[in-house]
Design a protein around this motif. Structure first.
Motif, mmCIF file in Angstrom:
data_model
loop_
_atom_site.group_PDB
_atom_site.id
_atom_site.type_symbol
_atom_site.label_atom_id
_atom_site.label_comp_id
_atom_site.label_asym_id
_atom_site.label_seq_id
_atom_site.Cartn_x
_atom_site.Cartn_y
_atom_site.Cartn_z
ATOM 1 N N HIS A 216 0.850 -1.192 0.000
ATOM 2 C CA HIS A 216 0.000 0.000 0.000
ATOM 3 C C HIS A 216 0.891 1.249 0.000
ATOM 4 O O HIS A 216 1.738 1.410 0.873
ATOM 5 N N GLU A 219 2.219 3.842 3.003
ATOM 6 C CA GLU A 219 2.512 3.247 4.312
ATOM 7 C C GLU A 219 4.014 3.273 4.624
ATOM 8 O O GLU A 219 4.700 2.259 4.684
ATOM 9 N N ARG A 266 -3.700 3.988 -2.145
ATOM 10 C CA ARG A 266 -3.607 2.592 -1.732
ATOM 11 C C ARG A 266 -3.293 1.638 -2.889
ATOM 12 O O ARG A 266 -2.566 0.678 -2.722
ATOM 13 N N HIS A 311 2.995 -2.836 7.253
ATOM 14 C CA HIS A 311 1.997 -1.868 6.785
ATOM 15 C C HIS A 311 1.950 -0.679 7.748
ATOM 16 O O HIS A 311 2.696 -0.650 8.715
HETATM 17 ZN ZN LIG Z 1 -1.549 -1.649 4.318
#
Ligand SMILES: [Zn+2]
Length: 410
Positions: A216, A219, A266, A311
Motif C-alpha cells: 500500500h 505506508e 492505496r 503496513h
Molecule cells: Zn496496508
C-alpha cells in the motif's frame, strides 16, 4: 443484580477485551481485475500575477489541482486514484515563492474523506521533519489548513516522508552489498518497474523467513520499521552472525512501485488493492511473488516458518494467524510480541487474530494456507516518533532472532 447494571458490566468487560485482542473476520473478497486509475496532470501550478508556485512533477507527488483564493491563501485539491478506496489521503507537492512570505495552504479532499496525515516538510526531498506550526481543522468541513513560510528555496510538503521506489531501490542496493547477495528481479510491475527480492543467510537452510512491505503506497512507517529490522539482522554481532548461519531470509522491499511513485492512496497501477489479490493473482506484482515463492519452496523440505508483512495505519496493530489454527510455529507471534514488549515497555500492542478460513485474499491468509507460515501483518502507526519506531524495530529483530534460534531445531 439489576438488569441495567449487569448490561453495563458486560459492556465494560467487552470493552476491556476489545482493547487487546479481538478476532477479526477475514478480508472481504473483492474483484482484482484491472480498473482504471486517474493519473494526475503533472506540472507546475502558476497563477496570473501570482508569485507562488506549486509542483507535483516528481515521483510520489499527489495534488490534483490548486486554486489561489487570495494573495496568501491556496486551496489544494487532493483526490484518490479511483474509488472505492481506503481513506488514506496521501498528498505531496513542492512550493516556492519569488519573495519570502507566509502563506496558508488548505488541503481539501473528495467527498467523504477526512484529513489524516499531518504535513511533513523538507528542503531537499530527503531529510524530513514534522511541521509543528499552527494548523487547524475546519470544523464545518473535512478541510485542513496550515501556515507555511515559503521563499525562493523549494519546500517539499508530504503526508509522510517521501520514500519512492528509487529510494527503496537505493536501499536495496546497500542491503545487497552488506549481505553479499544480489538484488534479483522477480517480475515487473504493471508499468514495468522491477519487483525486487533479496535472500541472505544460509542458502542451504530449510528454515526460512520472509519480510515484505509497501503493498500500500502511503505506508511509510511500515517501510521505516522494515528498514531498521533488516539492518539489525545484518549487523555483525554474535547473535546476527549465528542467525545468518542457521536461517535464510527473503526480503521483498517494495511490492507496489507504481502506486508509490504515482502517489496513490492505496492501489497499484492496475487500480486494485494488492492485498486482496492473494487468491486470484490477477496483478503482476502479486503474481511475481507467488511464482517466486513457488520456485523457492518447491522442495517441500524448505519451510517458510515466519513472515512479516509491514503496513501502516493510525495505530500499532499485529494481525496474526488465529492461534487455534496450527501454523508451522504455533503461538510464535504472541511470544515474539511479548519478548519485544519486554525490551520496549511503552509498546502497547493491539493483537488481532485473523480468522483464516475459506479462500485467501490477503498475504496473511495465503501464506498460512499455502505454506503453514506463521504470518503477521504488522501495522505501524503513522504517528509514531521515528526514533522510537526504529528502536522498537531493532528490539523486535533481536527478539525474533533469539526466539527462532531457541525454538527451531538445527
Ligand atoms: Zn496496508
Amino acid at each position: 443484580m439489576p438488569k441495567i447494571i449487569a448490561v453495563a458490566l458486560l459492556l465494560l468487560v467487552l470493552q476491556s477485551t476489545n482493547a487487546q485482542s479481538l478476532p477479526q473476520n477475514a478480508a472481504r473478497l473483492v474483484q482484482t481485475y484491472n480498473r482504471p486509475i486517474q493519473q494526475q496532470w503533472k506540472g507546475v501550478f502558476s497563477f496570473p500575477g501570482g508569485d507562488v508556485w506549486f509542483s507535483n512533477n516528481f515521483p510520489g507527488a499527489r495534488v490534483s489541482g490548486v486554486a489561489r483564493v487570495n494573495d496568501s491563501l491556496y486551496t489544494l485539491l487532493i483526490t484518490s486514484e479511483n474509488t472505492p478506496v481506503n481513506a488514506s489521503p496521501w498528498y505531496a507537492f513542492k512550493v516556492w515563492s519569488k519573495r519570502p512570505q507566509q502563506i496558508v495552504i488548505k488541503l481539501t479532499y473528495q467527498q467523504g474523506v477526512n484529513h489524516r496525515y499531518a504535513p511533513w516538510i523538507s528542503k531537499n526531498g530527503q531529510d524530513w521533519s514534522l511541521l509543528t506550526q499552527e494548523s487547524e481543522r475546519d470544523s464545518a468541513t473535512p478541510d485542513y489548513s496550515f501556515h507555511l513560510r515559503v521563499g525562493a528555496d523549494t519546500t517539499w510538503v508530504a503526508a509522510q516522508e517521501l520514500s519512492t521506489s528509487a529510494d527503496v531501490q537505493r536501499w536495496a542496493n546497500q542491503v545487497s552489498k552488506k549481505a553479499g547477495v544480489p538484488v534479483t528481479v522477480i517480475g515487473k510491475s504493471q508499468w514495468g518497474k522491477p519487483i525486487n527480492a533479496l535472500k541472505w543467510g544460509n542458502q542451504q537452510s530449510c528454515s526460512r523467513i520472509l519480510l515484505m512491505s509497501r503493498q500500500h503506497s502511503p505506508e511509510v512507517t511500515g517501510q521505516i520499521a522494515q528498514k531498521a529490522f533488516v539492518e539489525r539482522l545484518l549487523e555483525n554481532d554474535a547473535l546476527a552472525k549465528q542467525f545468518r548461519q542457521r536461517f535464510l531470509v527473503y526480503l521483498l522491499p517494495m511490492l507496489n512501485p507504481d502506486g508509490v511513485d504515482e502517489g496513490t492512496w492505496r492501489h497499484s497501477a492496475g487500480g486494485v488493492d494488492l492485498n486482496r489479490d492473494w487468491y486470484a493473482f490477477n496483478q503482476p506484482e502479486t503474481k511475481a511473488v507467488q511464482q517466486y515463492l513457488q520456485r523457492e519452496l518447491a522442495n517441500t523440505d524448505n519451510k517458510l516458518l515466519f513472515a512479516l508483512d509491514f503496513h501502516s495505519t493510525q495505530e500499532e496493530i499485529f494481525f496474526i494467524v488465529d492461534p487455534k489454527q496450527k501454523s508451522l510455529l504455533p503461538g510464535f507471534s504472541q511470544t515474539w510480541i511479548q519478548a519485544t514488549q519486554q525490551q520496549v515497555t511503552d509498546l502497547k500492542p493491539v493483537i488481532r487474530p485473523l480468522v483464516s478460513e475459506g479462500p485467501s485474499y490477503t498475504s496473511l491468509s495465503y501464506l498460512f494456507q499455502t505454506y503453514g507460515t506463521e504470518t503477521i501483518v504488522h501495522e505501524l502507526s503513522d504517528n509514531s516518533p521515528r526514533e522510537w519506531l526504529i528502536r522498537k524495530s531493532k528490539a523486535s529483530a533481536v527478539a525474533m532472532m533469539q526466539l527462532l534460534l531457541n525454538q527451531v531445531p538445527e
